[in-house]
Design a protein around this motif. Structure first.
Motif, PDB file in Angstrom:
ATOM      1  N   LEU A   1       0.836  -1.197   0.000  1.00 43.60           N
ATOM      2  CA  LEU A   1       0.000   0.000   0.000  1.00 43.60           C
ATOM      3  C   LEU A   1       0.875   1.252   0.000  1.00 43.60           C
ATOM      4  N   ILE A   2       0.450   2.260  -0.697  1.00 43.30           N
ATOM      5  CA  ILE A   2       1.191   3.515  -0.803  1.00 43.30           C
ATOM      6  C   ILE A   2       1.066   4.308   0.499  1.00 43.30           C
ATOM      7  N   ASP A   3       2.205   4.795   0.992  1.00 41.53           N
ATOM      8  CA  ASP A   3       2.155   5.699   2.148  1.00 41.53           C
ATOM      9  C   ASP A   3       3.000   6.959   1.922  1.00 41.53           C
ATOM     10  N   ARG A   4       3.525   7.132   0.727  1.00 36.09           N
ATOM     11  CA  ARG A   4       4.335   8.316   0.406  1.00 36.09           C
ATOM     12  C   ARG A   4       3.471   9.568   0.301  1.00 36.09           C
ATOM     13  N   PHE A   5       2.240   9.384  -0.116  1.00 37.83           N
ATOM     14  CA  PHE A   5       1.268  10.473  -0.167  1.00 37.83           C
ATOM     15  C   PHE A   5      -0.089   9.893   0.206  1.00 37.83           C
ATOM     16  N   ASP A   6      -1.034  10.737   0.452  1.00 38.71           N
ATOM     17  CA  ASP A   6      -2.368  10.277   0.849  1.00 38.71           C
ATOM     18  C   ASP A   6      -3.115   9.778  -0.384  1.00 38.71           C
ATOM     19  N   ALA A   7      -3.188   8.466  -0.510  1.00 38.06           N
ATOM     20  CA  ALA A   7      -3.857   7.857  -1.660  1.00 38.06           C
ATOM     21  C   ALA A   7      -5.238   7.315  -1.291  1.00 38.06           C
TER      22      ALA A   7
ATOM     23  N   THR B   1      -8.137   8.469  -1.331  1.00 37.72           N
ATOM     24  CA  THR B   1      -9.262   8.765  -2.230  1.00 37.72           C
ATOM     25  C   THR B   1      -9.020   8.253  -3.645  1.00 37.72           C
ATOM     26  N   PHE B   2      -7.869   7.644  -3.876  1.00 39.64           N
ATOM     27  CA  PHE B   2      -7.532   7.141  -5.207  1.00 39.64           C
ATOM     28  C   PHE B   2      -8.162   5.761  -5.412  1.00 39.64           C
ATOM     29  N   SER B   3      -8.523   5.467  -6.646  1.00 43.94           N
ATOM     30  CA  SER B   3      -9.083   4.139  -6.938  1.00 43.94           C
ATOM     31  C   SER B   3      -8.002   3.059  -6.919  1.00 43.94           C
ATOM     32  N   VAL B   4      -6.747   3.457  -7.000  1.00 43.33           N
ATOM     33  CA  VAL B   4      -5.612   2.543  -6.862  1.00 43.33           C
ATOM     34  C   VAL B   4      -4.745   3.065  -5.724  1.00 43.33           C
ATOM     35  N   ARG B   5      -4.490   2.220  -4.725  1.00 51.06           N
ATOM     36  CA  ARG B   5      -3.806   2.689  -3.528  1.00 51.06           C
ATOM     37  C   ARG B   5      -2.554   1.870  -3.201  1.00 51.06           C
ATOM     38  N   PHE B   6      -1.982   1.237  -4.186  1.00 55.08           N
ATOM     39  CA  PHE B   6      -0.797   0.405  -3.944  1.00 55.08           C
ATOM     40  C   PHE B   6       0.193   0.546  -5.102  1.00 55.08           C
ATOM     41  N   ALA B   7       1.426   0.149  -4.824  1.00 53.76           N
ATOM     42  CA  ALA B   7       2.477   0.287  -5.828  1.00 53.76           C
ATOM     43  C   ALA B   7       3.710  -0.494  -5.393  1.00 53.76           C
ATOM     44  N   GLY B   8       4.680  -0.563  -6.284  1.00 53.92           N
ATOM     45  CA  GLY B   8       6.001  -1.089  -5.927  1.00 53.92           C
ATOM     46  C   GLY B   8       6.828   0.062  -5.380  1.00 53.92           C
TER      47      GLY B   8
ATOM     48  N   ILE C   1       9.391   2.136  -3.138  1.00 54.13           N
ATOM     49  CA  ILE C   1      10.664   1.916  -2.447  1.00 54.13           C
ATOM     50  C   ILE C   1      10.605   2.574  -1.077  1.00 54.13           C
ATOM     51  N   ARG C   2      10.990   1.820  -0.059  1.00 54.20           N
ATOM     52  CA  ARG C   2      11.014   2.323   1.312  1.00 54.20           C
ATOM     53  C   ARG C   2      12.432   2.253   1.873  1.00 54.20           C
ATOM     54  N   ASP C   3      12.689   3.084   2.859  1.00 54.50           N
ATOM     55  CA  ASP C   3      13.971   3.063   3.587  1.00 54.50           C
ATOM     56  C   ASP C   3      15.162   3.208   2.642  1.00 54.50           C
TER      57      ASP C   3
ATOM     58  N   ALA D   1       8.040   7.532 -10.233  1.00 53.70           N
ATOM     59  CA  ALA D   1       6.719   8.080 -10.549  1.00 53.70           C
ATOM     60  C   ALA D   1       5.656   7.644  -9.555  1.00 53.70           C
ATOM     61  N   VAL D   2       6.066   7.076  -8.420  1.00 54.28           N
ATOM     62  CA  VAL D   2       5.083   6.712  -7.401  1.00 54.28           C
ATOM     63  C   VAL D   2       4.800   7.960  -6.573  1.00 54.28           C
ATOM     64  N   ASN D   3       4.026   8.847  -7.154  1.00 52.38           N
ATOM     65  CA  ASN D   3       3.559  10.055  -6.492  1.00 52.38           C
ATOM     66  C   ASN D   3       2.150  10.336  -6.997  1.00 52.38           C
ATOM     67  N   ALA D   4       1.519  11.361  -6.471  1.00 53.63           N
ATOM     68  CA  ALA D   4       0.119  11.614  -6.821  1.00 53.63           C
ATOM     69  C   ALA D   4      -0.065  11.848  -8.323  1.00 53.63           C
ATOM     70  N   THR D   5       0.875  12.564  -8.933  1.00 53.58           N
ATOM     71  CA  THR D   5       0.765  12.843 -10.365  1.00 53.58           C
ATOM     72  C   THR D   5       0.911  11.569 -11.195  1.00 53.58           C
TER      73      THR D   5
END
Length: 490
Positions: A111-117, A119-126, A128-130, A271-275
């Motif tokens: 699940l994405i936690d880099r930005f508030d997703a 309200t997005f219809s897709v809320r997960f991604a690959g 990168i953390r840490d 590109a794992v950001n809101a845009t």
């Protein structure tokens, strides 16, 4: 057996045309294989016995040339070898850890936690953390840089380290003979988005002076060169998700032409950001399996519903065999060749018949000097989209008539689709498959498409001695790129 005409190049075709002169011939395409349809040796449109005998001998010579196997490059100045690899991935920044995770069938999709997703219809991604750039980027630049360029700098410098090309060593070399070609499909997307937001909310005077430099796609190659002093060919290529393979192809050509002895080549993306996520949602390209992110990327499975966006960077050190041998480099594998084509069909959809892709594979084989029978592993583009997965398989079947010895897999099933970085990460997976003798699985293979009758290495890794591996990457706009690797043999 695959058609012997697969080895025909345009130059050979022209020479045959000159040899046969008035003999009735024409190019005919069976799938993507160019074949010559020639008149029987006794046929003579000019009714001349002597001419007929001459033409008959010419046709026999043509046939002999056709059945001869293509030849790989033997000139050590033009043979291109891999002497280093570096990456940034959802499984960390170490190549061995990355491949071990792939072999274990781990999923890096969360699940994405880099930005508030929310309200997005897709809320997960690959995502990168840490990520840590300690030891590779100074603190001030690390705070300013877009992640796209942070990933590039770390992957590039780690690749140079892996090739025993530390900064101290580079300073003793002719750095005008070492180039950088690391591309990106999207560039500094966060920097661009932040700049536009500042413009709209506060006016142009509040735009950071780094807005343009950190947004443009060439900056990864530029920054890596600035940090290391590499003064050879330096630019970027942006062909969407086909980017990294385009970079490998052109980097090798720089070496073969004598423009450089060493090229640092690959792809980078963040590109794992809101845009980025919002844009791909608008394209209706992403899986919406929010309840099971780790099972969302499922190439060739009948229940697939789109790709999973990922990020990272994958970089290879490509070097002429002559130069690598002279400096005593550790040679990991050999780059044999590549091919690039365009579907010329649609902005986002592939051709259903796979014509552009199969043409690209054929061009790669020709450039590599290998026959279809030599290839026994394909690292597929395999994004988990409804049309793309089957189009790629159709293309593979057109080129490789007998697929019984071929195994193919989808790296994206575990790390998502790294866009411009995808080919770089998958090239490293190919090379690791060659050096370890193990193929990573394609996970989430529960309900395979009936049309897919090639071994996809479902769910569990397999031992496999790779003879020749090809890696496929295709991008929006119909851009196709295929590169080939093999074990290094002196």
């Amino acid at each position: 057996m695959a058609s012997i005409a697969t080895t025909c190049s345009s130059g050979l075709y022209q020479r045959r045309k000159e040899l046969t002169n008035n003999v009735c011939s024409m190019p005919h395409f069976n799938g993507l294989r160019s074949m010559m349809l020639v008149a029987p040796s006794g046929f003579n449109p000019n009714s001349s016995a002597s001419a007929s005998g001459s033409k008959s001998r010419a046709i026999k010579a043509m046939a002999a040339a056709t059945v001869s196997a293509p030849k790989r490059e033997t000139d050590p100045k033009k043979r291109v070898v891999i002497t280093g690899m570096g990456l940034v991935s959802v499984f960390g920044n170490d190549v061995n850890t990355f491949y071990d995770s792939l072999l274990e069938g781990q999923s890096g999709i969360t699940l994405i936690d880099r930005f508030d997703a929310s309200t997005f219809s897709v809320r997960f991604a690959g995502q990168i953390r840490d990520f840590s750039s300690v030891g590779y980027i100074d603190g001030k630049n690390d705070r300013r840089l877009d992640d796209c360029w942070r990933y590039c700098l770390v992957a590039g410098k780690k690749a140079l380290e892996d090739a025993s090309l530390s900064q101290d060593v580079l300073e003793t070399m002719d750095r005008t003979r070492i180039g950088v070609l690391v591309g990106s499909g999207m560039g500094g997307l966060t920097a661009f988005s932040s700049g536009v937001e500042a413009l709209i909310q506060k006016g142009y005077k509040k735009i950071t002076p780094f807005f343009i430099p950190y947004s443009i796609t060439n900056m990864g190659s530029a920054l890596l060169a600035i940090d290391t002093g590499l003064m050879g060919p330096n630019y970027s290529i942006s062909t969407a998700c086909a980017t990294a393979n385009y970079c490998f192809f052109q980097a090798a050509n720089h070496i073969r032409r004598g423009d450089a002895d060493v090229m640092v080549a690959g792809g980078t993306e963040a590109a794992v950001n809101a845009t980025g996520v919002g844009g791909f949602i608008a394209c209706r390209a992403l899986s919406q399996r929010n309840d099971e992110p780790h099972r969302a990327s499922r190439p060739w499975d009948q229940d697939r519903d789109g790709f999973v966006i990922g990020e990272g960077s994958g970089v290879l050190i490509m070097e002429s065999l002559e130069h690598a041998t002279k400096r005593g480099a550790n040679i990991i594998a050999e780059y044999l060749g590549g091919g690039i084509t365009c579907d010329a069909h649609h902005m986002t959809d592939p051709r259903k018949d796979g014509l552009g892709v199969s043409t690209c594979i054929t061009k790669c084989l020709e450039d590599s000097g290998i026959s279809p029978e030599e290839v026994n592993y394909v690292n597929c583009h395999a994004t988990s989209t409804l049309a793309g997965d089957l189009a790629e398989v159709n293309a593979i079947k057109k080129v490789f008539k007998d697929t019984s010895e071929i195994k193919m897999n989808g790296t994206k099933s575990m790390i998502g689709h790294g866009l411009g970085a995808a080919g770089g990460l998958e090239a490293i997976a190919c090379v690791k498959a060659i050096t370890t003798g193990w193929l990573h699985p394609t996970i989430n293979q529960d309900n395979l498409e009936p049309a897919v009758d090639i071994d996809t290495v479902p769910n569990v890794k397999k031992q496999h001695e790779v003879n020749v591996a090809i890696s496929n990457s295709f991008g929006f706009g119909g851009h196709n790129s295929v590169v080939a690797f093999a074990p290094f043999k002196p």
